[in-house]
Design a protein around this motif. Sequence first.
Motif, PDB file in Angstrom:
ATOM      1  N   VAL A  10      30.604  48.562  10.000  1.00 31.44           N
ATOM      2  CA  VAL A  10      29.222  49.787  10.964  1.00 31.44           C
ATOM      3  C   VAL A  10      29.762  49.248  12.056  1.00 31.44           C
ATOM      4  CG1 VAL A  10      28.070  51.277   8.704  1.00 31.44           C
ATOM      5  CG2 VAL A  10      27.175  49.228  10.338  1.00 31.44           C
ATOM      6  N   GLN A  11      29.559  48.448  12.749  1.00 31.37           N
ATOM      7  CA  GLN A  11      29.153  47.638  14.757  1.00 31.37           C
ATOM      8  C   GLN A  11      30.642  48.381  14.590  1.00 31.37           C
ATOM      9  OE1 GLN A  11      27.001  47.307  15.702  1.00 31.37           O
ATOM     10  NE2 GLN A  11      27.558  46.836  17.301  1.00 31.37           N
TER      11      GLN A  11
ATOM     12  N   ARG B 106      33.962  50.607  18.481  1.00 30.88           N
ATOM     13  CA  ARG B 106      35.461  51.529  19.179  1.00 30.88           C
ATOM     14  C   ARG B 106      34.723  53.490  19.134  1.00 30.88           C
ATOM     15  NH1 ARG B 106      37.314  48.920  13.916  1.00 30.88           N
ATOM     16  NH2 ARG B 106      37.410  51.398  12.605  1.00 30.88           N
ATOM     17  N   SER B 107      33.165  53.221  18.929  1.00 30.17           N
ATOM     18  CA  SER B 107      33.168  54.580  19.353  1.00 30.17           C
ATOM     19  C   SER B 107      33.073  55.593  18.540  1.00 30.17           C
ATOM     20  CB  SER B 107      33.172  55.632  20.779  1.00 30.17           C
ATOM     21  OG  SER B 107      33.029  54.597  21.312  1.00 30.17           O
ATOM     22  N   SER B 108      33.569  55.629  17.171  1.00 29.00           N
ATOM     23  CA  SER B 108      33.880  55.777  15.573  1.00 29.00           C
ATOM     24  C   SER B 108      32.773  56.585  15.366  1.00 29.00           C
ATOM     25  CB  SER B 108      34.300  55.721  14.589  1.00 29.00           C
ATOM     26  OG  SER B 108      35.945  54.792  15.447  1.00 29.00           O
ATOM     27  N   ILE B 109      31.361  56.305  15.473  1.00 34.26           N
ATOM     28  CA  ILE B 109      29.760  56.718  15.020  1.00 34.26           C
ATOM     29  C   ILE B 109      29.061  56.281  15.815  1.00 34.26           C
ATOM     30  CG2 ILE B 109      30.889  56.687  12.251  1.00 34.26           C
ATOM     31  CD1 ILE B 109      29.280  54.068  12.312  1.00 34.26           C
ATOM     32  N   THR B 110      27.864  56.987  16.051  1.00 34.62           N
ATOM     33  CA  THR B 110      26.768  56.203  16.967  1.00 34.62           C
ATOM     34  C   THR B 110      26.112  55.482  16.079  1.00 34.62           C
ATOM     35  OG1 THR B 110      25.387  57.690  16.169  1.00 34.62           O
ATOM     36  CG2 THR B 110      26.789  58.294  17.923  1.00 34.62           C
ATOM     37  N   ALA B 111      25.302  54.814  17.151  1.00 40.87           N
ATOM     38  CA  ALA B 111      24.365  53.934  16.302  1.00 40.87           C
ATOM     39  C   ALA B 111      23.077  54.366  16.014  1.00 40.87           C
ATOM     40  CB  ALA B 111      23.587  53.457  17.734  1.00 40.87           C
ATOM     41  N   THR B 112      22.979  55.584  16.033  1.00 37.50           N
ATOM     42  CA  THR B 112      21.711  56.380  14.546  1.00 37.50           C
ATOM     43  C   THR B 112      22.464  56.396  13.567  1.00 37.50           C
ATOM     44  OG1 THR B 112      20.902  57.079  16.463  1.00 37.50           O
ATOM     45  CG2 THR B 112      20.452  58.503  14.563  1.00 37.50           C
ATOM     46  N   GLU B 113      23.876  57.091  13.742  1.00 39.19           N
ATOM     47  CA  GLU B 113      25.008  57.144  12.728  1.00 39.19           C
ATOM     48  C   GLU B 113      25.201  55.906  11.368  1.00 39.19           C
ATOM     49  OE1 GLU B 113      27.477  60.555  14.129  1.00 39.19           O
ATOM     50  OE2 GLU B 113      28.280  59.284  14.125  1.00 39.19           O
TER      51      GLU B 113
ATOM     52  N   LYS C 170      23.259  53.507  10.893  1.00 39.07           N
ATOM     53  CA  LYS C 170      22.019  53.223   9.843  1.00 39.07           C
ATOM     54  C   LYS C 170      21.589  53.733   8.555  1.00 39.07           C
ATOM     55  CE  LYS C 170      18.746  52.401  13.993  1.00 39.07           C
ATOM     56  NZ  LYS C 170      18.002  52.894  14.558  1.00 39.07           N
ATOM     57  N   THR C 171      22.726  55.105   8.389  1.00 40.63           N
ATOM     58  CA  THR C 171      22.221  56.008   7.528  1.00 40.63           C
ATOM     59  C   THR C 171      23.829  55.682   6.339  1.00 40.63           C
ATOM     60  OG1 THR C 171      22.719  57.712   8.133  1.00 40.63           O
ATOM     61  CG2 THR C 171      20.302  57.258   7.943  1.00 40.63           C
ATOM     62  N   HIS C 172      25.046  54.688   7.041  1.00 41.70           N
ATOM     63  CA  HIS C 172      26.742  54.984   6.245  1.00 41.70           C
ATOM     64  C   HIS C 172      26.306  54.698   5.564  1.00 41.70           C
ATOM     65  CE1 HIS C 172      30.865  54.080   6.633  1.00 41.70           C
ATOM     66  NE2 HIS C 172      30.773  55.040   8.229  1.00 41.70           N
ATOM     67  N   ARG C 173      27.676  55.249   4.890  1.00 43.70           N
ATOM     68  CA  ARG C 173      27.361  54.032   3.606  1.00 43.70           C
ATOM     69  C   ARG C 173      27.541  53.262   3.420  1.00 43.70           C
ATOM     70  NH1 ARG C 173      32.813  57.430   0.276  1.00 43.70           N
ATOM     71  NH2 ARG C 173      31.873  56.447  -1.264  1.00 43.70           N
ATOM     72  N   TYR C 174      28.756  52.462   4.416  1.00 48.29           N
ATOM     73  CA  TYR C 174      29.168  51.400   4.496  1.00 48.29           C
ATOM     74  C   TYR C 174      27.854  50.634   5.096  1.00 48.29           C
ATOM     75  CZ  TYR C 174      33.241  53.487   1.597  1.00 48.29           C
ATOM     76  OH  TYR C 174      34.143  53.603   1.081  1.00 48.29           O
ATOM     77  N   ARG C 175      27.181  50.783   5.348  1.00 51.02           N
ATOM     78  CA  ARG C 175      25.940  49.571   6.582  1.00 51.02           C
ATOM     79  C   ARG C 175      26.028  48.750   5.938  1.00 51.02           C
ATOM     80  NH1 ARG C 175      22.847  53.040   3.762  1.00 51.02           N
ATOM     81  NH2 ARG C 175      21.383  53.065   2.720  1.00 51.02           N
ATOM     82  N   ASN C 176      25.940  47.818   4.472  1.00 55.17           N
ATOM     83  CA  ASN C 176      25.808  47.038   4.072  1.00 55.17           C
ATOM     84  C   ASN C 176      27.076  46.003   4.081  1.00 55.17           C
ATOM     85  OD1 ASN C 176      22.816  46.956   3.619  1.00 55.17           O
ATOM     86  ND2 ASN C 176      23.628  48.396   1.977  1.00 55.17           N
TER      87      ASN C 176
ATOM     88  N   ASP D  43      12.523  50.742  13.371  1.00 55.27           N
ATOM     89  CA  ASP D  43      13.301  50.636  14.406  1.00 55.27           C
ATOM     90  C   ASP D  43      12.357  50.055  15.553  1.00 55.27           C
ATOM     91  OD1 ASP D  43      13.814  51.446  17.252  1.00 55.27           O
ATOM     92  OD2 ASP D  43      13.697  53.850  15.927  1.00 55.27           O
ATOM     93  N   LEU D  44      12.904  48.447  15.687  1.00 56.18           N
ATOM     94  CA  LEU D  44      11.845  47.877  16.780  1.00 56.18           C
ATOM     95  C   LEU D  44      11.233  48.633  18.571  1.00 56.18           C
ATOM     96  CD1 LEU D  44      13.606  44.568  15.912  1.00 56.18           C
ATOM     97  CD2 LEU D  44      11.380  45.121  14.938  1.00 56.18           C
ATOM     98  N   ASP D  45      11.778  49.640  18.122  1.00 54.90           N
ATOM     99  CA  ASP D  45      11.302  50.517  19.476  1.00 54.90           C
ATOM    100  C   ASP D  45      10.228  51.398  19.609  1.00 54.90           C
ATOM    101  OD1 ASP D  45      13.029  49.564  21.625  1.00 54.90           O
ATOM    102  OD2 ASP D  45      14.859  50.885  20.853  1.00 54.90           O
ATOM    103  N   SER D  46      10.175  51.859  18.149  1.00 55.23           N
ATOM    104  CA  SER D  46       9.033  52.268  17.531  1.00 55.23           C
ATOM    105  C   SER D  46       7.754  52.557  18.073  1.00 55.23           C
ATOM    106  CB  SER D  46       8.946  52.740  16.405  1.00 55.23           C
ATOM    107  OG  SER D  46       8.177  51.339  15.505  1.00 55.23           O
ATOM    108  N   LYS D  47       7.124  53.027  18.681  1.00 53.41           N
ATOM    109  CA  LYS D  47       5.144  52.856  19.247  1.00 53.41           C
ATOM    110  C   LYS D  47       4.747  51.942  18.155  1.00 53.41           C
ATOM    111  CE  LYS D  47       1.765  55.064  20.320  1.00 53.41           C
ATOM    112  NZ  LYS D  47       0.402  56.364  20.540  1.00 53.41           N
ATOM    113  N   VAL D  48       5.270  51.746  16.690  1.00 46.52           N
ATOM    114  CA  VAL D  48       4.036  50.567  15.802  1.00 46.52           C
ATOM    115  C   VAL D  48       4.897  49.468  16.255  1.00 46.52           C
ATOM    116  CG1 VAL D  48       5.498  51.280  13.693  1.00 46.52           C
ATOM    117  CG2 VAL D  48       2.543  51.009  13.902  1.00 46.52           C
TER     118      VAL D  48
END
Length: 260
Positions: free
Chosen positions: A146-147, A152-159, A161-167, A206-211
Motif C-alpha cells: 500500500v505504501q 505512486r499516488s494510486s491511493i491516498t494514505a487514508t485509503e 489504512k483499509t486497503h485489502r492488501y495493507r498487510n 492514529d498518532l495525530d488523534s487527540k487522545v
Amino acid sequence: MNYRLIAAGATHVGQKRDENEDAYHIDVEHGLFVAADGMGGRQRGAAASAAAVDTMTYIPSFPTFHPDGVTEGFQVANQEIRALANGASRAPATTATVLWINTQRMGEDEGTNGECTAIIGHIGDSRAYQVGHGVAHQLTTDHSHVQSLVLRSSITATEAKTHRYRNVVLRGLLGNDHYWPDILCPYLESRNTFLLCSDGLTDEVDLDSKVARTILAKLEDAKTNEELQEACDALVDLANQNGGSDNITVILVKLIWVAE
C-alpha cells in the motif's frame, strides 16, 4: 553537559491473535533498541522475530559506531532466518526496526566528518518516529504494497489504512537476497523521544488523534523510565481498545539532560 538515556517498552498479543509474534530488545547501556514483527504463523513468525532481535544485540560490538554495523546486523539476522527454514521452500520472516545511539557522544551534533550520533536501520512495516511537543514525526517509510501505491499516488494514505492488501510487506528479513535495510541518521536532540513500534500500534492508533497526542505530550517532561513505561502501556491499551487486530509492540527512548 551530562546526558543519559531513559527507555521503556511493552508488547501485547492483541485481541485477535493467539500468539505474540512480535519481539523487542532494550539495551540502554549500549544504546541499542530493536522492534521486530514476525510473519508466517504457527510459531514461525515468533521464531523469526526472536532470531532477528537476538542477532541484532551484537551490533554494539562492531569496531566503530557506523551505519555498516547496522547493515551487517541485518545481514547476519537474515542468514539466521534462512537457517530457520531448515530446507523448507519458504522461510519464516520478520520486519525489523533498529535504533543505535552513540552513548559516548550523546548531546553532540553530527561531527564535522558527517559522523552520526544515532542510526536507524529499517526493513518492513514496523516504524520509527521522533516525538516532540506531542507530535509524532515518522522517520521510516513502510516497505509495503500500500505504501508503494501511495508513493505512486494510486491511493491516498487514508485509503491505504483499509486497503485489502495493507498487510502485504514487500521487503523484510525473508531469508533471501532482498533484505537490504534503509539506513537513516536522525538528529539526536534532548527532550525529543524516539518511538519504535510494530504495525499493531499504527494500524489501530492514529498518532495525530487527540487522545494519542495527549499521551505523547507527556513525554516532553518525562525524566524517568517509569514515566516512559506509563506512556508505552497507555499506547498499547489504546490499540487494544481500538480493536487490537494484531500484536502490539512499543518502545520509547529519550535523551535527557541531567544537571551535574
